[in-house]
Motif scaffolding. Structure first.
Motif, PDB file in Angstrom:
ATOM      1  N   ILE A   3       0.873  -1.215   0.218  1.00 45.47           N
ATOM      2  CA  ILE A   3       0.057  -0.212  -0.011  1.00 45.47           C
ATOM      3  C   ILE A   3       0.801   1.254   0.047  1.00 45.47           C
ATOM      4  CG2 ILE A   3      -1.736   1.328   1.415  1.00 45.47           C
ATOM      5  CD1 ILE A   3      -2.476  -1.205   2.715  1.00 45.47           C
ATOM      6  N   LEU A   4       0.647   2.028  -1.079  1.00 46.22           N
ATOM      7  CA  LEU A   4       1.652   3.354  -1.197  1.00 46.22           C
ATOM      8  C   LEU A   4       0.794   4.244  -0.376  1.00 46.22           C
ATOM      9  CD1 LEU A   4       2.483   3.320  -4.832  1.00 46.22           C
ATOM     10  CD2 LEU A   4       3.934   2.692  -2.971  1.00 46.22           C
ATOM     11  N   ALA A  11       6.700   6.830   1.576  1.00 42.53           N
ATOM     12  CA  ALA A  11       6.386   5.625   2.409  1.00 42.53           C
ATOM     13  C   ALA A  11       5.443   4.732   1.962  1.00 42.53           C
ATOM     14  CB  ALA A  11       5.971   6.200   3.776  1.00 42.53           C
ATOM     15  N   GLU A  12       5.584   3.600   2.454  1.00 41.42           N
ATOM     16  CA  GLU A  12       4.742   2.709   1.840  1.00 41.42           C
ATOM     17  C   GLU A  12       4.554   1.593   3.169  1.00 41.42           C
ATOM     18  OE1 GLU A  12       6.462   0.847  -1.645  1.00 41.42           O
ATOM     19  OE2 GLU A  12       7.199  -0.855  -0.484  1.00 41.42           O
ATOM     20  N   LEU A  13       3.410   0.642   2.932  1.00 39.20           N
ATOM     21  CA  LEU A  13       3.294  -0.612   3.749  1.00 39.20           C
ATOM     22  C   LEU A  13       3.216  -1.797   2.952  1.00 39.20           C
ATOM     23  CD1 LEU A  13       0.260   0.690   5.717  1.00 39.20           C
ATOM     24  CD2 LEU A  13       2.470   1.053   6.364  1.00 39.20           C
ATOM     25  N   ALA A  71       5.581  -3.954   7.137  1.00 38.56           N
ATOM     26  CA  ALA A  71       6.670  -3.075   7.466  1.00 38.56           C
ATOM     27  C   ALA A  71       6.467  -1.618   6.906  1.00 38.56           C
ATOM     28  CB  ALA A  71       7.789  -3.658   6.650  1.00 38.56           C
ATOM     29  N   ILE A  72       6.610  -0.843   7.728  1.00 34.63           N
ATOM     30  CA  ILE A  72       6.383   0.700   7.230  1.00 34.63           C
ATOM     31  C   ILE A  72       7.885   0.978   6.784  1.00 34.63           C
ATOM     32  CG2 ILE A  72       6.109   2.975   8.027  1.00 34.63           C
ATOM     33  CD1 ILE A  72       4.489   1.734  10.438  1.00 34.63           C
ATOM     34  N   THR A  73       7.779   1.549   5.237  1.00 33.48           N
ATOM     35  CA  THR A  73       9.271   1.878   4.926  1.00 33.48           C
ATOM     36  C   THR A  73       8.935   3.363   4.511  1.00 33.48           C
ATOM     37  OG1 THR A  73       8.435   1.362   2.687  1.00 33.48           O
ATOM     38  CG2 THR A  73       9.608  -0.390   3.761  1.00 33.48           C
TER      39      THR A  73
END
Length: 183
Positions: A3-4, A11-13, A71-73
């Motif tokens: 998920i963007l 960031a993305e998930l 993960a949260i990036t």
């Protein structure tokens, strides 16, 4: 699953993967003092192998449709974790849990990540209720559901054992018909 974040936010998930284990453990280890204030699982994650075990458990959770850990990036670097603890399909409800490395705080990352998971719960999974529980003294964590207009239902007295003492938890909830995207 990926998920963007909207509006070109960097960031993305994405589902946590075994290839994340070393970087995730490093983030945990570098933030151990910071995270220990509010998270009861740190003493159980003292090696990369412990992080692999967490990831394998997360993958099993996802495979069995009981939830997931993402993960949260942020700028292609793992910043933290957010996930569903577990989905209750009968009652169509879920609790969201999250944590973020200290240097990633104050950028709006967790508020947006939580908004995305609430939206996903209601729109994609057709759930009815989302809960978030935060220690009463954890003002940064409590600010997330408050920004998203969750309803504070009350306080769970001695709701969680934190190493050597109990902490009270604020119980926040959002129902599907109340959700307007948290804006």
């Amino acid at each position: 699953m990926r998920i963007l974040f909207p509006n070109n936010f960097p960031a993305e998930l994405r589902l946590v993967e075994e290839s994340d284990a070393e970087k995730l453990f490093t983030l945990i280890d570098q933030n151990r003092v910071h995270l220990r204030q509010w998270l009861p699982w740190l003493d159980g994650n003292t090696s990369v192998e412990d992080t692999y075990a967490f990831i394998r458990h997360s993958q099993e959770q996802y495979s069995s449709k009981k939830g997931f850990q993402a993960a949260i990036t942020y700028k292609n670097e793992i910043a933290g974790i957010i996930g569903y603890h577990p989905i209750d399909w009968q009652d169509r409800s879920v609790m969201i849990g999250y944590w973020l490395g200290e240097r990633f705080q104050g950028k709006g990352i967790m508020t947006e990540a939580t908004r995305l998971l609430v939206h996903y719960a209601f729109i994609e999974l057709l759930l009815h209720r989302v809960e978030i529980r935060c220690a009463t003294g954890n003002t940064k964590s409590c600010a997330i559901p408050e920004r998203l207009h969750f309803v504070k239902e009350g306080v769970v007295k001695d709701g969680e054992w934190l190493y050597d003492h109990f902490v009270d938890l604020v119980l926040y909830r959002m129902l599907v018909h109340e959700w307007e995207g948290g804006r």
